[in-house]
Design a protein around this motif. Sequence first.
Motif, PDB file in Angstrom:
ATOM      1  N   ARG A  38       0.826  -1.213   0.000  1.00  0.00           N
ATOM      2  CA  ARG A  38       0.000   0.000   0.000  1.00  0.00           C
ATOM      3  C   ARG A  38       0.860   1.263   0.000  1.00  0.00           C
ATOM      4  NH1 ARG A  38      -5.445  -0.761   1.174  1.00  0.00           N
ATOM      5  NH2 ARG A  38      -6.018  -2.879   1.809  1.00  0.00           N
ATOM      6  N   ALA A  39       1.986   1.220   0.702  1.00  0.00           N
ATOM      7  CA  ALA A  39       2.897   2.379   0.724  1.00  0.00           C
ATOM      8  C   ALA A  39       3.390   2.683  -0.686  1.00  0.00           C
ATOM      9  CB  ALA A  39       4.066   2.114   1.662  1.00  0.00           C
ATOM     10  N   GLY A  40       3.607   1.643  -1.472  1.00  0.00           N
ATOM     11  CA  GLY A  40       4.042   1.837  -2.853  1.00  0.00           C
ATOM     12  C   GLY A  40       2.972   2.404  -3.764  1.00  0.00           C
ATOM     13  N   ASN A  41       1.725   2.359  -3.332  1.00  0.00           N
ATOM     14  CA  ASN A  41       0.607   2.863  -4.139  1.00  0.00           C
ATOM     15  C   ASN A  41       0.224   4.305  -3.820  1.00  0.00           C
ATOM     16  OD1 ASN A  41       0.302   0.384  -5.402  1.00  0.00           O
ATOM     17  ND2 ASN A  41      -1.205  -0.336  -3.930  1.00  0.00           N
ATOM     18  N   ILE A  42       0.831   4.885  -2.823  1.00  0.00           N
ATOM     19  CA  ILE A  42       0.391   6.201  -2.348  1.00  0.00           C
ATOM     20  C   ILE A  42       0.419   7.258  -3.445  1.00  0.00           C
ATOM     21  CG2 ILE A  42       1.006   8.121  -0.810  1.00  0.00           C
ATOM     22  CD1 ILE A  42       1.648   5.983   1.309  1.00  0.00           C
ATOM     23  N   GLU A  43       1.479   7.312  -4.202  1.00  0.00           N
ATOM     24  CA  GLU A  43       1.621   8.372  -5.207  1.00  0.00           C
ATOM     25  C   GLU A  43       0.434   8.429  -6.163  1.00  0.00           C
ATOM     26  OE1 GLU A  43       4.802  10.051  -8.478  1.00  0.00           O
ATOM     27  OE2 GLU A  43       5.046   8.026  -7.741  1.00  0.00           O
ATOM     28  N   GLN A  44      -0.071   7.288  -6.601  1.00  0.00           N
ATOM     29  CA  GLN A  44      -1.151   7.277  -7.587  1.00  0.00           C
ATOM     30  C   GLN A  44      -2.472   7.790  -7.036  1.00  0.00           C
ATOM     31  OE1 GLN A  44      -1.104   3.100  -8.495  1.00  0.00           O
ATOM     32  NE2 GLN A  44      -2.854   2.656  -7.197  1.00  0.00           N
ATOM     33  N   HIS A  45      -2.580   7.904  -5.727  1.00  0.00           N
ATOM     34  CA  HIS A  45      -3.846   8.328  -5.121  1.00  0.00           C
ATOM     35  C   HIS A  45      -3.933   9.836  -4.866  1.00  0.00           C
ATOM     36  CE1 HIS A  45      -5.068   4.236  -4.764  1.00  0.00           C
ATOM     37  NE2 HIS A  45      -4.069   3.927  -3.975  1.00  0.00           N
ATOM     38  N   PHE A  46      -2.896  10.576  -5.227  1.00  0.00           N
ATOM     39  CA  PHE A  46      -2.908  12.011  -4.969  1.00  0.00           C
ATOM     40  C   PHE A  46      -3.052  12.791  -6.265  1.00  0.00           C
ATOM     41  CE2 PHE A  46      -1.474  10.478  -0.934  1.00  0.00           C
ATOM     42  CZ  PHE A  46      -2.074  11.347  -0.055  1.00  0.00           C
ATOM     43  N   VAL A  47      -4.293  12.843  -6.752  1.00  0.00           N
ATOM     44  CA  VAL A  47      -4.642  13.607  -7.937  1.00  0.00           C
ATOM     45  C   VAL A  47      -4.536  15.091  -7.582  1.00  0.00           C
ATOM     46  CG1 VAL A  47      -6.518  14.117  -9.557  1.00  0.00           C
ATOM     47  CG2 VAL A  47      -6.185  11.781  -8.706  1.00  0.00           C
ATOM     48  N   PHE A  55       7.061  15.969  -0.027  1.00  0.00           N
ATOM     49  CA  PHE A  55       6.069  14.899   0.008  1.00  0.00           C
ATOM     50  C   PHE A  55       6.648  13.610  -0.574  1.00  0.00           C
ATOM     51  CE2 PHE A  55       2.201  12.666  -1.601  1.00  0.00           C
ATOM     52  CZ  PHE A  55       1.659  12.392  -0.358  1.00  0.00           C
ATOM     53  N   THR A  56       7.402  13.719  -1.646  1.00  0.00           N
ATOM     54  CA  THR A  56       8.055  12.542  -2.224  1.00  0.00           C
ATOM     55  C   THR A  56       9.001  11.912  -1.207  1.00  0.00           C
ATOM     56  OG1 THR A  56       7.855  13.373  -4.471  1.00  0.00           O
ATOM     57  CG2 THR A  56       9.575  11.735  -4.082  1.00  0.00           C
ATOM     58  N   ALA A  57       9.762  12.730  -0.499  1.00  0.00           N
ATOM     59  CA  ALA A  57      10.679  12.216   0.521  1.00  0.00           C
ATOM     60  C   ALA A  57       9.907  11.504   1.634  1.00  0.00           C
ATOM     61  CB  ALA A  57      11.525  13.347   1.097  1.00  0.00           C
ATOM     62  N   ALA A  58       8.780  12.054   2.030  1.00  0.00           N
ATOM     63  CA  ALA A  58       7.960  11.431   3.078  1.00  0.00           C
ATOM     64  C   ALA A  58       7.397  10.095   2.597  1.00  0.00           C
ATOM     65  CB  ALA A  58       6.831  12.373   3.493  1.00  0.00           C
ATOM     66  N   ARG A  59       6.954  10.043   1.339  1.00  0.00           N
ATOM     67  CA  ARG A  59       6.456   8.779   0.776  1.00  0.00           C
ATOM     68  C   ARG A  59       7.566   7.735   0.717  1.00  0.00           C
ATOM     69  NH1 ARG A  59       4.964  11.423  -3.918  1.00  0.00           N
ATOM     70  NH2 ARG A  59       6.134   9.841  -5.022  1.00  0.00           N
ATOM     71  N   LYS A 119      10.214   7.599   2.588  1.00  0.00           N
ATOM     72  CA  LYS A 119      10.539   7.183   3.954  1.00  0.00           C
ATOM     73  C   LYS A 119       9.560   6.106   4.420  1.00  0.00           C
ATOM     74  CE  LYS A 119      12.714   7.631   7.922  1.00  0.00           C
ATOM     75  NZ  LYS A 119      14.047   7.106   8.110  1.00  0.00           N
ATOM     76  N   LEU A 120       8.281   6.271   4.130  1.00  0.00           N
ATOM     77  CA  LEU A 120       7.301   5.249   4.497  1.00  0.00           C
ATOM     78  C   LEU A 120       7.597   3.945   3.766  1.00  0.00           C
ATOM     79  CD1 LEU A 120       4.799   4.287   6.000  1.00  0.00           C
ATOM     80  CD2 LEU A 120       3.435   5.159   4.078  1.00  0.00           C
ATOM     81  N   SER A 121       7.937   4.010   2.499  1.00  0.00           N
ATOM     82  CA  SER A 121       8.270   2.799   1.742  1.00  0.00           C
ATOM     83  C   SER A 121       9.477   2.097   2.344  1.00  0.00           C
ATOM     84  CB  SER A 121       8.526   3.126   0.271  1.00  0.00           C
ATOM     85  OG  SER A 121       7.326   3.490  -0.363  1.00  0.00           O
ATOM     86  N   GLU A 122      10.486   2.882   2.724  1.00  0.00           N
ATOM     87  CA  GLU A 122      11.694   2.301   3.326  1.00  0.00           C
ATOM     88  C   GLU A 122      11.396   1.672   4.681  1.00  0.00           C
ATOM     89  OE1 GLU A 122      14.406   5.606   3.519  1.00  0.00           O
ATOM     90  OE2 GLU A 122      14.555   5.741   1.325  1.00  0.00           O
ATOM     91  N   THR A 123      10.654   2.377   5.514  1.00  0.00           N
ATOM     92  CA  THR A 123      10.376   1.836   6.848  1.00  0.00           C
ATOM     93  C   THR A 123       9.411   0.657   6.794  1.00  0.00           C
ATOM     94  OG1 THR A 123       8.669   3.514   7.286  1.00  0.00           O
ATOM     95  CG2 THR A 123      10.913   3.997   8.061  1.00  0.00           C
ATOM     96  N   LYS A 134       8.075   1.041  15.518  1.00  0.00           N
ATOM     97  CA  LYS A 134       8.328   2.386  16.054  1.00  0.00           C
ATOM     98  C   LYS A 134       8.874   3.302  14.955  1.00  0.00           C
ATOM     99  CE  LYS A 134      10.668   4.829  19.741  1.00  0.00           C
ATOM    100  NZ  LYS A 134      11.520   4.745  20.922  1.00  0.00           N
ATOM    101  N   GLU A 135       9.797   2.794  14.172  1.00  0.00           N
ATOM    102  CA  GLU A 135      10.389   3.585  13.082  1.00  0.00           C
ATOM    103  C   GLU A 135       9.332   3.945  12.038  1.00  0.00           C
ATOM    104  OE1 GLU A 135      13.566   5.572  11.263  1.00  0.00           O
ATOM    105  OE2 GLU A 135      13.582   4.552  13.200  1.00  0.00           O
ATOM    106  N   MET A 136       8.522   2.979  11.660  1.00  0.00           N
ATOM    107  CA  MET A 136       7.493   3.251  10.668  1.00  0.00           C
ATOM    108  C   MET A 136       6.444   4.214  11.220  1.00  0.00           C
ATOM    109  SD  MET A 136       5.009   0.810   8.478  1.00  0.00           S
ATOM    110  CE  MET A 136       3.469   1.397   9.114  1.00  0.00           C
ATOM    111  N   GLY A 137       6.062   4.042  12.465  1.00  0.00           N
ATOM    112  CA  GLY A 137       5.113   4.973  13.087  1.00  0.00           C
ATOM    113  C   GLY A 137       5.637   6.401  13.071  1.00  0.00           C
TER     114      GLY A 137
END
Length: 166
Positions: free
Chosen positions: A83-92, A116-120, A122-126, A147-150
């Motif tokens: 789902r983290a990998g799908n985030i970008e496509q959901h922000f029209v 925002f790209t960096a935050a996305r 980071k979520l993918s990495e964590t 904890k890291e992902m949170g």
Amino acid sequence: MLRDLFSSRIAAGIALAAIAGTLAGCEGEGPEADTELNSPAIGERQDNFEGIADSFKAIRGQLEQENPDFAAIQANAEDINQRAGNIEQHFVEETAREDGYDTEALAAIWAEPGEFTAARQKLSETSAALVEAAASGEAAAVGAAVKEMGGSCKNCHDVFRYDDEA
């Protein structure tokens, strides 16, 4: 006189017809149409994040157990990562709260695309690290990854998500 009245009524009718035609040509434009057109993207976005939250809660719930089910943790970690990998496509574009939509997404998402790209990312990495930790079968490793992902979720929410409890 009657002829002038008749002519002015015909002219007014033609003008009204032209205005009505112009307005009909605008159908589908404006905020109402945008909301209707983009509501599926917003709904998909919200469903995706709710799925992440549900899987995250399930993992945390397992960690509270005396004998965590690492297969369940692994499945939920993989769900989050996907789902983290799908985030970008959901922000029209222009589907922010400030644009009048029923969403918690702030316009800062599009105003600060690099952040925002960096935050996305980071979520993918964590979330990928959480998948690895889950595969280890070690509760302490999973706990640290949770904890890291949170933290990556919170950092993004602090900047890019409307907080109605503030």
